[in-house]
Design an enzyme around this catalytic site. Structure first.
Site, mmCIF file in Angstrom:
data_model
loop_
_atom_site.group_PDB
_atom_site.id
_atom_site.type_symbol
_atom_site.label_atom_id
_atom_site.label_comp_id
_atom_site.label_asym_id
_atom_site.label_seq_id
_atom_site.Cartn_x
_atom_site.Cartn_y
_atom_site.Cartn_z
ATOM 1 N N GLU A 284 0.840 -1.194 0.000
ATOM 2 C CA GLU A 284 0.000 0.000 0.000
ATOM 3 C C GLU A 284 0.878 1.247 0.000
ATOM 4 O OE1 GLU A 284 -0.115 2.029 2.881
ATOM 5 O OE2 GLU A 284 0.075 0.718 4.623
ATOM 6 N N LYS B 60 -5.756 10.407 0.504
ATOM 7 C CA LYS B 60 -5.832 9.079 1.097
ATOM 8 C C LYS B 60 -7.053 8.372 0.529
ATOM 9 C CE LYS B 60 -6.117 6.714 5.589
ATOM 10 N NZ LYS B 60 -6.269 6.901 7.044
ATOM 11 N N VAL C 160 -5.400 -0.005 2.886
ATOM 12 C CA VAL C 160 -5.501 -1.466 2.824
ATOM 13 C C VAL C 160 -6.658 -1.886 1.927
ATOM 14 C CG1 VAL C 160 -6.062 -3.542 4.175
ATOM 15 C CG2 VAL C 160 -4.366 -1.915 5.024
ATOM 16 N N ASP D 204 -17.990 4.519 13.597
ATOM 17 C CA ASP D 204 -16.777 4.792 12.840
ATOM 18 C C ASP D 204 -15.907 3.543 12.765
ATOM 19 O OD1 ASP D 204 -14.615 5.875 11.574
ATOM 20 O OD2 ASP D 204 -14.113 7.341 13.138
ATOM 21 N N SER E 238 -13.219 1.334 9.852
ATOM 22 C CA SER E 238 -12.506 1.413 8.582
ATOM 23 C C SER E 238 -13.179 0.601 7.484
ATOM 24 C CB SER E 238 -11.071 0.905 8.786
ATOM 25 O OG SER E 238 -10.405 0.777 7.550
ATOM 26 N N ASP F 155 -11.553 -0.914 5.459
ATOM 27 C CA ASP F 155 -10.698 -2.104 5.279
ATOM 28 C C ASP F 155 -11.466 -3.385 5.577
ATOM 29 O OD1 ASP F 155 -8.680 -0.260 4.876
ATOM 30 O OD2 ASP F 155 -7.558 -0.758 6.692
ATOM 31 N N LYS G 271 -3.953 -1.387 14.040
ATOM 32 C CA LYS G 271 -3.293 -0.288 14.731
ATOM 33 C C LYS G 271 -3.804 -0.202 16.167
ATOM 34 C CE LYS G 271 -2.395 2.295 10.508
ATOM 35 N NZ LYS G 271 -2.980 1.327 9.549
#
Length: 307
Positions: free
Chosen positions: A28, A90, A110, A142, A144, A146, A163
């Protein structure tokens, strides 16, 4: 519908590797534009690609340059991504259409990297840490993009867990619900990015690249949907000091809330906060783990060819 090759290009080295059956690993590009400071980011991007080569595979860093998807980048294109004045967006999967239509530059997350890699025929992908469910998501919803992409994309992703700035437990629950396979590499504990152990376990464990490759091969054999996550922890010797990690995280979350930072801006804000507040110790941890993941992903890709 065929892919528009005027908007989707594969670097000649990557194209030749895929055509000849060589091992290829996708990388990425948000780590270049949004994860590390300039000019260190471009140098690290080159180091990550070299780690893939050291593992026996061909690297394919993915990004959008001038409204064109690039699978494999030139040194000049890496420089564009690393330049803070390049206005690099992004890009998650939801952002692909707008950025392509605008003819802009985009660094793939990702989710976007996984989607594009799959379109290109690349089965292996290395990253630092996955996105996931954000803290307080029970109120904000909220999480991601991903996670949803990994649920529908048959790719093997080598990472250092999710993370540690996220709600790790909730993320693991969502991955389970979405049917994403989670495997610890050499560990029974789910890694926590900056930390070797997030405090949560993994349902499956492997200890060799060949064992990791076999899971993806068998997943493909029965056409099961979703990704295989190979979670490799950073060594305890290289991890961020645990007390420092927890203190900086608490302060960073409070600072993000006070500044009104939300959505996809939270992760880069907190990563930058960590880099600043730890005097770049977290940056060095990030660099160490992504290089280790890139090397392992290459070894898994090579092992798959030998099986």
């Amino acid at each position: 519908m065929a892919i528009d090759t005027s908007r989707f290009t594969i670097h000649p080295e990557v194209k030749d590797a895929l055509a000849s059956g060589q091992a290829v690993v996708a990388l990425e590009s948000t780590i270049i534009s949004h994860g590390l400071p300039s000019p260190r980011n471009v140098a690290v991007a080159g180091d990550i690609e070299q780690s893939v080569r050291d593992g026996g595979a061909v690297p394919a860093t993915i990004a959008i340059i001038n409204g064109v998807v690039k699978v494999g980048l030139t040194p000049a294109e890496l420089e564009i991504l690393g330049d803070p004045n390049s206005n690099v967006i992004k890009v998650s999967t939801r952002d692909l259409g707008p950025v392509l239509a605008a003819g802009g530059h985009g660094a793939t997350t990702v989710s976007a990297t996984s989607h594009i890699a799959h379109l290109a025929g690349i089965k292996y992908f290395a990253t630092g840490g996955l996105g996931g469910v954000h803290r307080g998501a029970q109120d904000t919803y909220d999480e991601s993009g991903d996670l949803v992409t990994l649920a529908r994309t048959p790719i093997t992703v080598t990472c250092a867990g999710v993370k540690s700035i996220l709600d790790v437990g909730a993320t693991l629950e969502r991955l389970e619900t979405l049917g994403v396979t989670v495997v610890g590499f050499g560990t029974d504990a789910f890694p926590g990015f900056y930390r070797a152990d997030s405090g949560f376990g993994v349902p499956w464990r492997v200890d060799t690249a060949a064992q990791a490759a076999a899971i993806g091969i068998q997943r493909d054999a029965i056409q099961a949907p979703g990704a295989v996550i190979i979670a490799k922890p950073i060594s305890e010797a290289d991890q961020l000091d645990l007390e420092l990690h927890d203190r900086v995280l608490a302060q960073g979350l409070a600072a993000a809330d006070k500044a009104g930072v939300s959505g996809k801006d939270v992760t880069p804000f907190l990563l930058d906060w960590f880099h600043t507040q730890t005097n770049n110790q977290s940056l060095e941890v990030n660099v160490t783990l992504i290089n280790a993941n890139a090397r392992l992903a290459a070894e898994i890709a090579v092992a798959a060819l030998k099986s």
